[in-house]
Design a protein around this motif. Structure first.
Motif, PDB file in Angstrom:
ATOM      1  N   ILE A   1       0.405  16.733   5.548  1.00 40.95           N
ATOM      2  CA  ILE A   1       1.397  16.066   6.399  1.00 40.95           C
ATOM      3  C   ILE A   1       1.792  14.725   5.795  1.00 40.95           C
ATOM      4  CG2 ILE A   1       1.778  14.974   8.645  1.00 40.95           C
ATOM      5  CD1 ILE A   1       1.912  18.014   8.696  1.00 40.95           C
ATOM      6  N   SER A   2       0.789  13.974   5.304  1.00 44.71           N
ATOM      7  CA  SER A   2       1.060  12.663   4.690  1.00 44.71           C
ATOM      8  C   SER A   2       1.935  12.822   3.448  1.00 44.71           C
ATOM      9  CB  SER A   2      -0.251  11.974   4.309  1.00 44.71           C
ATOM     10  OG  SER A   2      -1.052  11.758   5.444  1.00 44.71           O
ATOM     11  N   LEU A   3       1.641  13.852   2.649  1.00 42.93           N
ATOM     12  CA  LEU A   3       2.411  14.078   1.435  1.00 42.93           C
ATOM     13  C   LEU A   3       3.877  14.367   1.760  1.00 42.93           C
ATOM     14  CD1 LEU A   3       2.115  14.257  -1.645  1.00 42.93           C
ATOM     15  CD2 LEU A   3       1.698  16.709  -1.376  1.00 42.93           C
ATOM     16  N   LEU A   4       4.117  15.162   2.814  1.00 40.20           N
ATOM     17  CA  LEU A   4       5.485  15.475   3.220  1.00 40.20           C
ATOM     18  C   LEU A   4       6.212  14.238   3.740  1.00 40.20           C
ATOM     19  CD1 LEU A   4       4.865  18.895   5.025  1.00 40.20           C
ATOM     20  CD2 LEU A   4       5.882  18.514   2.766  1.00 40.20           C
ATOM     21  N   ILE A   5       5.521  13.451   4.562  1.00 41.96           N
ATOM     22  CA  ILE A   5       6.145  12.226   5.116  1.00 41.96           C
ATOM     23  C   ILE A   5       6.435  11.232   3.997  1.00 41.96           C
ATOM     24  CG2 ILE A   5       5.745  10.222   6.597  1.00 41.96           C
ATOM     25  CD1 ILE A   5       4.098  12.083   8.417  1.00 41.96           C
ATOM     26  N   LEU A   6       5.477  11.075   3.080  1.00 43.19           N
ATOM     27  CA  LEU A   6       5.673  10.135   1.971  1.00 43.19           C
ATOM     28  C   LEU A   6       6.837  10.566   1.072  1.00 43.19           C
ATOM     29  CD1 LEU A   6       1.928   9.593   1.056  1.00 43.19           C
ATOM     30  CD2 LEU A   6       3.500   7.797   1.804  1.00 43.19           C
ATOM     31  N   ALA A   7       6.996  11.853   0.895  1.00 42.80           N
ATOM     32  CA  ALA A   7       8.101  12.351   0.058  1.00 42.80           C
ATOM     33  C   ALA A   7       9.444  11.980   0.667  1.00 42.80           C
ATOM     34  CB  ALA A   7       7.994  13.863  -0.088  1.00 42.80           C
ATOM     35  N   ILE A   8       9.448  11.891   2.004  1.00 42.30           N
ATOM     36  CA  ILE A   8      10.695  11.527   2.699  1.00 42.30           C
ATOM     37  C   ILE A   8      10.932  10.019   2.663  1.00 42.30           C
ATOM     38  CG2 ILE A   8      11.889  11.516   4.929  1.00 42.30           C
ATOM     39  CD1 ILE A   8      10.391  14.150   5.538  1.00 42.30           C
ATOM     40  N   ILE A   9       9.915   9.238   3.094  1.00 44.51           N
ATOM     41  CA  ILE A   9      10.125   7.783   3.236  1.00 44.51           C
ATOM     42  C   ILE A   9      10.161   7.053   1.901  1.00 44.51           C
ATOM     43  CG2 ILE A   9       9.064   7.797   5.529  1.00 44.51           C
ATOM     44  CD1 ILE A   9       6.570   6.562   4.318  1.00 44.51           C
ATOM     45  N   ARG A  10       9.595   7.678   0.857  1.00 42.81           N
ATOM     46  CA  ARG A  10       9.605   7.016  -0.453  1.00 42.81           C
ATOM     47  C   ARG A  10      10.655   7.613  -1.389  1.00 42.81           C
ATOM     48  NH1 ARG A  10       3.953   6.577  -3.194  1.00 42.81           N
ATOM     49  NH2 ARG A  10       4.646   4.531  -3.893  1.00 42.81           N
ATOM     50  N   LYS A  11      11.481   8.465  -0.825  1.00 45.08           N
ATOM     51  CA  LYS A  11      12.502   9.112  -1.654  1.00 45.08           C
ATOM     52  C   LYS A  11      13.456   8.060  -2.223  1.00 45.08           C
ATOM     53  CE  LYS A  11      15.984  12.783  -1.597  1.00 45.08           C
ATOM     54  NZ  LYS A  11      16.685  13.798  -0.773  1.00 45.08           N
ATOM     55  N   VAL A  12      13.687   8.124  -3.511  1.00 45.45           N
ATOM     56  CA  VAL A  12      14.566   7.190  -4.178  1.00 45.45           C
ATOM     57  C   VAL A  12      16.016   7.512  -3.825  1.00 45.45           C
ATOM     58  CG1 VAL A  12      15.352   6.246  -6.375  1.00 45.45           C
ATOM     59  CG2 VAL A  12      12.953   6.924  -6.080  1.00 45.45           C
ATOM     60  N   LYS A  13      16.725   6.507  -3.285  1.00 53.82           N
ATOM     61  CA  LYS A  13      18.115   6.697  -2.905  1.00 53.82           C
ATOM     62  C   LYS A  13      19.012   6.489  -4.123  1.00 53.82           C
ATOM     63  CE  LYS A  13      17.419   5.229   1.870  1.00 53.82           C
ATOM     64  NZ  LYS A  13      17.862   4.312   2.937  1.00 53.82           N
TER      65      LYS A  13
ATOM     66  N   GLN B   1       0.789  -1.218   0.000  1.00 55.73           N
ATOM     67  CA  GLN B   1       0.000   0.000   0.000  1.00 55.73           C
ATOM     68  C   GLN B   1       0.833   1.286   0.000  1.00 55.73           C
ATOM     69  OE1 GLN B   1      -3.175  -0.368  -0.431  1.00 55.73           O
ATOM     70  NE2 GLN B   1      -3.131  -2.578  -0.160  1.00 55.73           N
ATOM     71  N   ILE B   2       2.020   1.250   0.571  1.00 49.82           N
ATOM     72  CA  ILE B   2       2.840   2.466   0.673  1.00 49.82           C
ATOM     73  C   ILE B   2       3.988   2.463  -0.325  1.00 49.82           C
ATOM     74  CG2 ILE B   2       4.179   3.940   2.214  1.00 49.82           C
ATOM     75  CD1 ILE B   2       1.217   3.694   2.954  1.00 49.82           C
ATOM     76  N   ALA B   3       4.773   1.370  -0.304  1.00 51.83           N
ATOM     77  CA  ALA B   3       5.953   1.319  -1.171  1.00 51.83           C
ATOM     78  C   ALA B   3       5.612   0.979  -2.618  1.00 51.83           C
ATOM     79  CB  ALA B   3       6.948   0.288  -0.624  1.00 51.83           C
ATOM     80  N   ASN B   4       4.402   0.508  -2.852  1.00 54.07           N
ATOM     81  CA  ASN B   4       3.990   0.108  -4.199  1.00 54.07           C
ATOM     82  C   ASN B   4       4.063   1.297  -5.167  1.00 54.07           C
ATOM     83  OD1 ASN B   4       2.723  -0.868  -6.504  1.00 54.07           O
ATOM     84  ND2 ASN B   4       1.258  -2.077  -5.346  1.00 54.07           N
TER      85      ASN B   4
ATOM     86  N   SER C   1       0.999   6.857  -6.511  1.00 56.92           N
ATOM     87  CA  SER C   1       1.858   8.034  -6.379  1.00 56.92           C
ATOM     88  C   SER C   1       1.727   8.616  -4.978  1.00 56.92           C
ATOM     89  CB  SER C   1       1.456   9.084  -7.412  1.00 56.92           C
ATOM     90  OG  SER C   1       0.163   9.601  -7.124  1.00 56.92           O
ATOM     91  N   ASN C   2       2.668   9.472  -4.598  1.00 56.16           N
ATOM     92  CA  ASN C   2       2.586  10.152  -3.306  1.00 56.16           C
ATOM     93  C   ASN C   2       1.292  10.941  -3.187  1.00 56.16           C
ATOM     94  OD1 ASN C   2       5.092   9.136  -2.764  1.00 56.16           O
ATOM     95  ND2 ASN C   2       6.183  11.100  -2.870  1.00 56.16           N
ATOM     96  N   LEU C   3       0.904  11.606  -4.279  1.00 54.37           N
ATOM     97  CA  LEU C   3      -0.324  12.408  -4.266  1.00 54.37           C
ATOM     98  C   LEU C   3      -1.544  11.526  -4.061  1.00 54.37           C
ATOM     99  CD1 LEU C   3      -1.667  15.149  -4.580  1.00 54.37           C
ATOM    100  CD2 LEU C   3      -1.723  14.769  -7.064  1.00 54.37           C
ATOM    101  N   ASN C   4      -1.584  10.362  -4.744  1.00 55.06           N
ATOM    102  CA  ASN C   4      -2.718   9.448  -4.593  1.00 55.06           C
ATOM    103  C   ASN C   4      -2.846   8.970  -3.150  1.00 55.06           C
ATOM    104  OD1 ASN C   4      -3.804   6.463  -4.539  1.00 55.06           O
ATOM    105  ND2 ASN C   4      -4.648   7.386  -6.395  1.00 55.06           N
TER     106      ASN C   4
END
Length: 392
Positions: free
Chosen positions: A380-392, A263-266, A270-273
């Motif tokens: 808040i969710s969008l900001l957190i998702l941008a961090i945890i799903r950021k491509v390394k 549900q999250i990493a998939n 998208s982050n927006l969705n």
């Protein structure tokens, strides 16, 4: 071994019988039965109270299983009679075919070939509706039925109205279905799909006689109304119970780690969705449509193509320990928006006008507060998702 023997043996191998419900189709049933007997030995004919020469015609066949009753009860009732008889005689599958001659009997082989690769599946013949002579009402009826089947089950099927079908009898309990007319063919596939039975299709041909020769017992107003009433109930039940049940089962069947990756990493979400799903769920959990929040949330999540699991989880913001806080903040928001002051005491002389005023302030406040909370949690969710799903 000739093709006739081979085809009949195929049906016997898989314990398949043919069920032919009929009502006043004396003009076509002979040709249907004669062709069916080329490919099958086990044919059950249900004479649904015919008043023409159908009974006389059937008496001329000694190699059919025939059941009759005097009063016409409807196609659904006839099919249920046929299913009961088929199960009593030990058949594993039943192919249903109409007796008006519109179906091409040789398409039976397509059903048999399909169950060899996909057993225990309901298979519906997908009619070729692009050919000349197809009544416009049939094309409309098919699209109408397909749409509601998708809403009720989440399954996109090309032809949910075709009567040429194969049923795995172990999933069919005739006594547990409620409808007896044309709408039965909708009820049986929807409720079977709810139980997890696969509902698929095979392409078939169809033949429609010209309008003067065609015999149809479908009554446009009455039967369309009955089907509409059934679909209304099925949609309501799907949203009230089936969808929440399926989502809950899915959630409980997987670990938190699996849910995270699904549900999250998939990457398909998208982050927006995901942020919109969380914000929308929060909104639906607060907005004052008591008793219908979950149903509405799931329905709209499907239409808006949001992450259904996150919508449901976030809509549970209104859990009992949080409800007093939500009520308080809704009222305070309502006071600010309406410019009212709720300084009152609970006494015996509280008036109906006071109650209406409080309710008005609460409804206005809860809607506005729901929007504010949705935006807050969404951002808040969008900001957190941008961090945890950021491509390394």
């Amino acid at each position: 071994m000739g093709p006739e023997s081979f085809n009949k043996n195929k049906l016997k191998k898989h314990k398949v019988c043919i069920i032919v419900p009929t009502f006043n189709n004396a003009g076509s049933i002979v040709s249907v039965l004669d062709e069916l007997l080329i490919y099958a030995d086990d044919i059950i004919v249900v004479n649904d109270g015919s008043t023409d020469k159908t009974a006389e015609i059937l008496n001329g066949y000694s190699n059919l299983i025939i059941t009759s009753y005097k009063k016409n009860r409807g196609k659904g009732f006839a099919l249920k009679k046929g299913f009961s008889l088929a199960k009593e005689k030990g058949f594993k599958y039943a192919i249903t075919i109409d007796s008006d001659g519109q179906h091409v009997v040789t398409d039976i082989l397509s059903f048999i070939n399909k169950i060899e690769t996909e057993p225990d599946t309901i298979i519906i013949g997908n009619r070729n509706m692009e050919q000349d002579g197809i009544p416009k009402k049939s094309s409309f009826g098919r699209k109408f039925s397909n749409f509601w089947f998708w809403i009720e089950t989440g399954i996109k099927h090309p032809d949910t109205q075709s009567g040429f079908r194969l049923y795995p009898l172990k999933f069919i309990d005739p006594d547990k279905f409620y409808t007896n007319k044309f709408e039965f063919e909708i009820e049986v596939i929807v409720r079977s799909a709810w139980k997890g039975v696969n509902v698929i299709s095979v392409p078939i041909d169809v033949f429609y006689q010209n309008k003067k020769e065609r015999i149809s017992h479908f009554r446009p107003f009455i039967d369309f109304t009955r089907i509409s009433i059934l679909n209304t109930f099925l949609v309501f039940w799907a949203l009230l119970y089936i969808k929440p049940r399926d989502i809950t089962r899915k959630a409980l069947s997987k670990s938190l780690k699996e849910h995270y990756y699904e549900q999250i990493a998939n990457p398909k979400f998208s982050n927006l969705n995901l942020a919109l799903s969380i914000g929308f769920g929060v909104f639906m959990g607060i907005v004052p449509i008591w008793g219908y929040q979950m149903i509405t949330a799931i329905f709209l999540a499907y239409l808006l193509k949001l992450n259904k699991v996150l919508v449901v989880l976030s809509s549970n913001i209104s859990i009992p320990p949080i409800i007093p806080l939500i009520l308080f903040l809704s009222l305070k928001t309502g006071e600010i928006i309406t410019g009212s002051d709720l300084n009152f005491s609970f006494s015996s002389d509280i008036s109906f006008d006071t109650i209406k005023s409080i309710l008005y302030i609460y409804i206005i406040g809860s809607i506005v507060f729901a929007v504010i909370a949705a935006v807050f949690f969404g951002v808040i969710s969008l900001l957190i998702l941008a961090i945890i799903r950021k491509v390394k």
